[in-house]
Design a protein around this motif. Structure first.
Motif, PDB file in Angstrom:
ATOM      1  N   ALA A  74       0.817  -1.220   0.000  1.00 22.90           N
ATOM      2  CA  ALA A  74       0.000   0.000   0.000  1.00 22.90           C
ATOM      3  C   ALA A  74       0.846   1.263   0.000  1.00 22.90           C
ATOM      4  O   ALA A  74       0.397   2.313  -0.475  1.00 22.90           O
ATOM      5  CB  ALA A  74      -0.933   0.006   1.206  1.00 22.90           C
ATOM      6  N   LYS A  75       2.060   1.163   0.502  1.00 25.30           N
ATOM      7  CA  LYS A  75       2.940   2.336   0.597  1.00 25.30           C
ATOM      8  C   LYS A  75       4.027   2.219  -0.469  1.00 25.30           C
ATOM      9  O   LYS A  75       4.949   1.430  -0.350  1.00 25.30           O
ATOM     10  CB  LYS A  75       3.543   2.421   2.000  1.00 25.30           C
ATOM     11  N   LYS A  76       3.896   3.032  -1.511  1.00 26.68           N
ATOM     12  CA  LYS A  76       4.791   2.923  -2.658  1.00 26.68           C
ATOM     13  C   LYS A  76       6.094   3.699  -2.450  1.00 26.68           C
ATOM     14  O   LYS A  76       6.092   4.785  -1.862  1.00 26.68           O
ATOM     15  CB  LYS A  76       4.107   3.451  -3.928  1.00 26.68           C
ATOM     16  N   PRO A 133      -1.492  12.771   4.712  1.00 28.50           N
ATOM     17  CA  PRO A 133      -1.188  11.757   5.721  1.00 28.50           C
ATOM     18  C   PRO A 133      -1.955  12.013   7.019  1.00 28.50           C
ATOM     19  O   PRO A 133      -2.123  13.152   7.450  1.00 28.50           O
ATOM     20  CB  PRO A 133       0.320  11.935   5.942  1.00 28.50           C
ATOM     21  N   GLY A 134      -2.437  10.920   7.632  1.00 31.42           N
ATOM     22  CA  GLY A 134      -3.124  11.025   8.910  1.00 31.42           C
ATOM     23  C   GLY A 134      -4.624  11.164   8.820  1.00 31.42           C
ATOM     24  O   GLY A 134      -5.328  11.009   9.819  1.00 31.42           O
ATOM     25  N   GLU A 175       1.955   8.635   3.694  1.00 32.36           N
ATOM     26  CA  GLU A 175       2.764   9.069   2.559  1.00 32.36           C
ATOM     27  C   GLU A 175       3.142   7.850   1.726  1.00 32.36           C
ATOM     28  O   GLU A 175       3.552   6.816   2.257  1.00 32.36           O
ATOM     29  CB  GLU A 175       4.029   9.772   3.049  1.00 32.36           C
ATOM     30  N   GLY A 176       2.966   7.947   0.417  1.00 32.90           N
ATOM     31  CA  GLY A 176       3.261   6.830  -0.477  1.00 32.90           C
ATOM     32  C   GLY A 176       2.042   6.048  -0.907  1.00 32.90           C
ATOM     33  O   GLY A 176       2.119   5.250  -1.844  1.00 32.90           O
ATOM     34  N   LEU A 189      -1.688  10.716  -5.339  1.00 32.66           N
ATOM     35  CA  LEU A 189      -0.539  10.294  -4.539  1.00 32.66           C
ATOM     36  C   LEU A 189      -0.535  11.055  -3.223  1.00 32.66           C
ATOM     37  O   LEU A 189      -0.628  12.287  -3.209  1.00 32.66           O
ATOM     38  CB  LEU A 189       0.760  10.563  -5.306  1.00 32.66           C
ATOM     39  N   VAL A 190      -0.449  10.327  -2.118  1.00 37.80           N
ATOM     40  CA  VAL A 190      -0.345  10.965  -0.806  1.00 37.80           C
ATOM     41  C   VAL A 190       1.120  11.332  -0.578  1.00 37.80           C
ATOM     42  O   VAL A 190       2.000  10.466  -0.578  1.00 37.80           O
ATOM     43  CB  VAL A 190      -0.844  10.039   0.313  1.00 37.80           C
TER      44      VAL A 190
END
Length: 391
Positions: free
Chosen positions: A147-149, A290-291, A348-349, A373-374
């Motif tokens: 999930a986090k790129k 994020p968050g 993030e990601g 994109l986060v």
């Protein structure tokens, strides 16, 4: 190809399940297997991670040379190295011989308690149990990691979304250049069909190293079914929902985008629906950072629709806004995080879609979807295609 630099050590998962190793068997169409190995093969192969974090790739001998170049796993073992031929002769069954090879590797590593994915092949699990191993099916330990790129993954998704953008422009241009002939869109002397637009999309994507299955080009009232692919001639004055979710043929990552377009004059109802979807999408995108909880974004989108007088899934409606707000995109077209009734916080990601829509069977459907994109301090919209309703 650049391999992912995201750490994939899953020892904590193995520890929590009191397992000695995690075992996957399949080919590179399995997102977790490809993510863990970065090895592309249509034939079945095996990935093992031991509880100390060490990894093993078990493949056919003919693939060894390529695996040494392409795979991120350095410990490569082959059928011949496990006496596969003698096991086939002994078992008189290649499938059972393959299981015996896996058992031999696990025994050599001192692994007896084995964790496997929930879709693990039954016959392999059963054979390993008969050989004295305990097998426990567990939730994918790779899904959250995927999930986090990282930067290499983000770069690939950008490239695929650029191809998607080009394909969407080509589709919209066909509709723009069409003429209204007795209520039917006519393109270069022929009735413009969903199939013709899909063909143009496919050709454009292939020219950019991508492919797409089940592309949606749904016109008229049928577009009120969110996943109807569409067929036949397209009509003037009616919405056409175009949803393209291409995948890179080489790197296997997806992108995603939806636009709704119309040639002619929309009804007041359709115009209001489009404006409501556009407003809801903008509100949802603005929240991405994020968050932020996925459920908060989904509820904000529902709030916008309710304020404009439209039904939503939150109240259990079967018309109006009837699906979640979005989903993660990566090695699968739908993956974590899911932007719906989930209290999961964005990181993030993450790469997610924001895709509100309205669907009424007597009117049709409207959907807009961007790929987001986060980033460390907010978000970046990876989707360049304009949001224009009337062409």
């Amino acid at each position: 190809m650049t391999s992912s630099t995201v750490p994939i050590n899953i020892s904590k998962t193995l520890e929590s399940h009191k397992s000695d190793a995690y075992l996957m068997v399949g080919n590179s169409n399995n997102a977790d297997i490809y993510y863990a190995t970065r090895f592309s093969a249509s034939d079945e192969f095996t990935y093992i991670q031991i509880k100390d974090g060490s990894e093993i790739l078990f493949i056919s001998d003919m693939e060894k040379g390529r695996a040494e170049i392409e795979s991120r796993v350095s410990d490569i073992r082959t059928l011949q190295g496990c006496d596969y031929r003698s096991k086939v002769k002994e078992r008189q069954d290649p499938a059972l011989a393959y299981c015996d090879c896996i058992a031999k590797i696990l025994q050599k590593e001192g692994a007896r308690h084995i964790a496997v994915p929930r879709d693990f092949p039954y016959h392999i699990a059963q054979t390993l149990k008969e050989e004295g191993f305990s097998i426990q099916a567990v939730k994918s330990p790779f899904a959250q990691l995927r999930a986090k790129k990282d930067e290499s993954e983000i770069k690939i998704v950008r490239k695929v979304q650029d191809a998607c953008n080009t394909a969407m422009k080509a589709a919209a241009e066909m509709i723009r250049k069409s003429e209204n002939v007795e209520g039917i869109l006519n393109y270069r002397g022929f009735a413009l069909t969903s199939e013709m637009i899909r063909k143009e999309i496919d050709i454009t994507l292939l020219e950019h190293g991508c492919e797409a299955d089940s592309t949606i080009v749904a016109g008229g009232t049928g577009s009120a079914n969110p996943h109807w692919e569409g067929e036949g001639p397209l009509k003037a004055d009616e919405p056409v929902v175009i949803d393209i979710f291409p995948r890179s043929k080489r790197e296997k990552y997806y992108a995603d985008m939806t636009r709704t377009v119309l040639h002619g004059t929309p009804s007041d109802k359709l115009k209001d629906m489009y404006d409501a979807v556009l407003e809801a999408q903008k509100a949802g995108i603005e929240m991405v950072k994020p968050g932020v909880k996925c459920s908060d974004i989904h509820n904000k989108v529902c709030d916008v629709f309710k304020e404009r007088g439209y039904d939503t899934i939150r109240e259990g409606s079967t018309v109006g806004f009837i699906h979640s707000t979005g989903h993660g995109v990566g090695l699968e077209i739908h993956e974590l995080p899911y932007v719906g009734n989930s209290d999961v916080e964005l990181e993030e990601g993450n790469i997610i879609t924001i895709e509100p829509g309205l669907y009424y069977p007597d009117v049709g459907g409207i959907r807009l979807e961007d790929l987001i994109l986060v980033t460390a301090d907010g978000h970046e919209n990876l989707t360049e295609m304009e949001k224009k309703f009337v062409y």
